[in-house]
Scaffold this motif. Sequence first.
Motif, PDB file in Angstrom:
ATOM      1  N   THR A 207      51.301  14.628   9.891  1.00  0.00           N
ATOM      2  CA  THR A 207      52.707  15.035   9.805  1.00  0.00           C
ATOM      3  C   THR A 207      53.169  15.676  11.106  1.00  0.00           C
ATOM      4  N   GLN A 208      52.304  16.497  11.688  1.00  0.00           N
ATOM      5  CA  GLN A 208      52.609  17.153  12.949  1.00  0.00           C
ATOM      6  C   GLN A 208      52.794  16.137  14.080  1.00  0.00           C
ATOM      7  N   ALA A 211      56.022  14.160  13.664  1.00  0.00           N
ATOM      8  CA  ALA A 211      57.185  14.962  14.043  1.00  0.00           C
ATOM      9  C   ALA A 211      57.342  15.018  15.565  1.00  0.00           C
TER      10      ALA A 211
END
Length: 214
Positions: A207-208, A211
């Motif tokens: 997810t990081q 992003a």
Amino acid sequence: EATALQDLGRVRRVTGDYAEAGELGGQVLELYRTLGNRLGEATALQDLGRVRRLTGDYAEAGELAGQALELYRTLGNRLGEANALQDLGRVQTELRDFTAAADSLARSRALFAEVGDSQGEAEALNSTGALLARSGEPRRALDTYQQALRLARQVGSPLDEAHALEGIARCQAHTDTQAAITSLREAVTIYQRIGAAETATATDYLTQLEAEQA
């Protein structure tokens, strides 16, 4: 009974239930000692040490790995010795004793190769990749993880395959975020399929990265 409890404890460990794994590991150790089964005692020490490492108790983990190593050597069990050396190397990596870790992991991998345990060798390569990444050698770490990935796929070990893919992704993230995302997605898919404890942290990292790429 000891064997069944040990198997259950290992399942609890790989799925992330460390409290239960530790409780079962203690029971198994006492049972094998009561039986006078020294090989069982060595494997129980090893399993309990792995739980302690995963919960951050590195001092206890190192002590247990060392006890297992000495017992395996007394018994002349080379495969057990390889596993215990790997556990010791992982603890030494966490403690940032990189020279000692490199020695332990090199000896572990050599023993796995000597006894013909390719899965163990893949695992040792992954541990070595983690050591190299932690000690500031991402290029060598990437090459080592790629070796682990090839071997894990050859022997059909999905957990080792996912560990290698995650390690590759963490190395790639320094220079190629998209490539890292691709590798990590594959790792997460495997973790999810087998119900591994690493699913949550790998998903968070994915997810990081996504992003950052957006």
